[in-house]
Design an enzyme around this catalytic site. Sequence first.
Site, PDB file in Angstrom:
ATOM      1  N   HIS A   1     -13.491  22.634  27.328  1.00  0.00           N
ATOM      2  CA  HIS A   1     -13.433  23.127  26.059  1.00  0.00           C
ATOM      3  C   HIS A   1     -13.927  22.311  24.962  1.00  0.00           C
ATOM      4  O   HIS A   1     -15.000  22.062  24.216  1.00  0.00           O
ATOM      5  CB  HIS A   1     -12.102  23.601  25.557  1.00  0.00           C
ATOM      6  CG  HIS A   1     -11.529  24.438  26.491  1.00  0.00           C
ATOM      7  ND1 HIS A   1     -11.766  25.933  26.539  1.00  0.00           N
ATOM      8  CD2 HIS A   1     -10.419  24.255  27.334  1.00  0.00           C
ATOM      9  CE1 HIS A   1     -11.081  26.433  27.626  1.00  0.00           C
ATOM     10  NE2 HIS A   1     -10.204  25.414  27.926  1.00  0.00           N
ATOM     11  N   ASP A   2     -13.294  20.969  24.775  1.00  0.00           N
ATOM     12  CA  ASP A   2     -13.647  20.307  23.579  1.00  0.00           C
ATOM     13  C   ASP A   2     -14.910  19.429  23.569  1.00  0.00           C
ATOM     14  O   ASP A   2     -15.201  19.309  22.457  1.00  0.00           O
ATOM     15  CB  ASP A   2     -12.304  19.349  23.480  1.00  0.00           C
ATOM     16  CG  ASP A   2     -10.980  19.906  23.228  1.00  0.00           C
ATOM     17  OD1 ASP A   2     -10.811  21.042  22.788  1.00  0.00           O
ATOM     18  OD2 ASP A   2      -9.939  19.201  23.389  1.00  0.00           O
TER      19      ASP A   2
END
Length: 309
Positions: free
Chosen positions: A239-240
Amino acid sequence: MPRKIIIDTDPGQDDAVALLLALASPEDIEVLGITCVAGNVPLPLTAKNARIVCELAGRTDVRVFAGCNAPLRRKLVTAEHVHGKTGLDGITLPDPRMPLQDQHAVDVIIETSRAEADVTLVPIGPLANIATALTRAPDIAGRIAEIVIMGGAYFQVGNITPTAEFNIFVDPEAAEIVFRSGVKLTVMPLDVTHKVLTTRPRIEALRALGPVGEVVASWTDFFERFDMEKYGSEGAPLHDPCTIAWLIDPTLFSGRQINVEIETVSDLTLGMTVADWWGVTDRAKNAYFVGSCDADGFYALLTERLARL
Ligand SMILES: [Ca+2]
């Protein structure tokens, strides 16, 4: 000129990869500071993990600050079920020797936004620090260049509840403040991060890089078991790091400028990012909501940059 950024984070293995990608990319990104928030694990661990990652990158010069230890108005929800007890389970790394700075993360966000022209904030955890800064110092909204958020979901709906993504669910009131702040927003929701999967060939390419790549592969090996069981996909979402990759090469991504509102009241859909993807309301467009990514290009960039560490 590199973009000046503050990374606001709750590491978290995928946060750690985002930090490494940023620290490995000085020609594109200048990390003015790392501000930590409670999220995946409690604040003492996120503040420790951020420093572990700086030391792994050989960047003990980067300043790390602790911020809010709880959401604005709710009890903290954590995600040890994904990230393990430490937040960085998968491999044991040495405790950090570099110090945690004394100043509170919220004060750092306010002071830096006032002192520097065109600071970009990159929150990749719950939004308590950013929202508190915007509430306490409304003048900074007009000075911040952009806020690039990992959070929310529309077509992928939710990961911590059926309708909410973790970062927004943990602190929906903070998210509402940020989404209504008027600051230019770019959002990396699950809709895009679920396309950036840790497939075997991609992870083996990272593992082959050497010590830092081996650590990253150990982290993804750890959390992808959970996600692969959950989603039945080939690998887990990373994700990040999408936020940092977007700052380095926005041509890897595409999305739409739309209205996004945060549900803060309903028990059933608390923390939902109500994204007007189809433009069916006349609500003001407040966010660039990313929907797709060249995943092979993303992993090529990540591998090339991490090879430098
Ligand atoms: Ca995070």
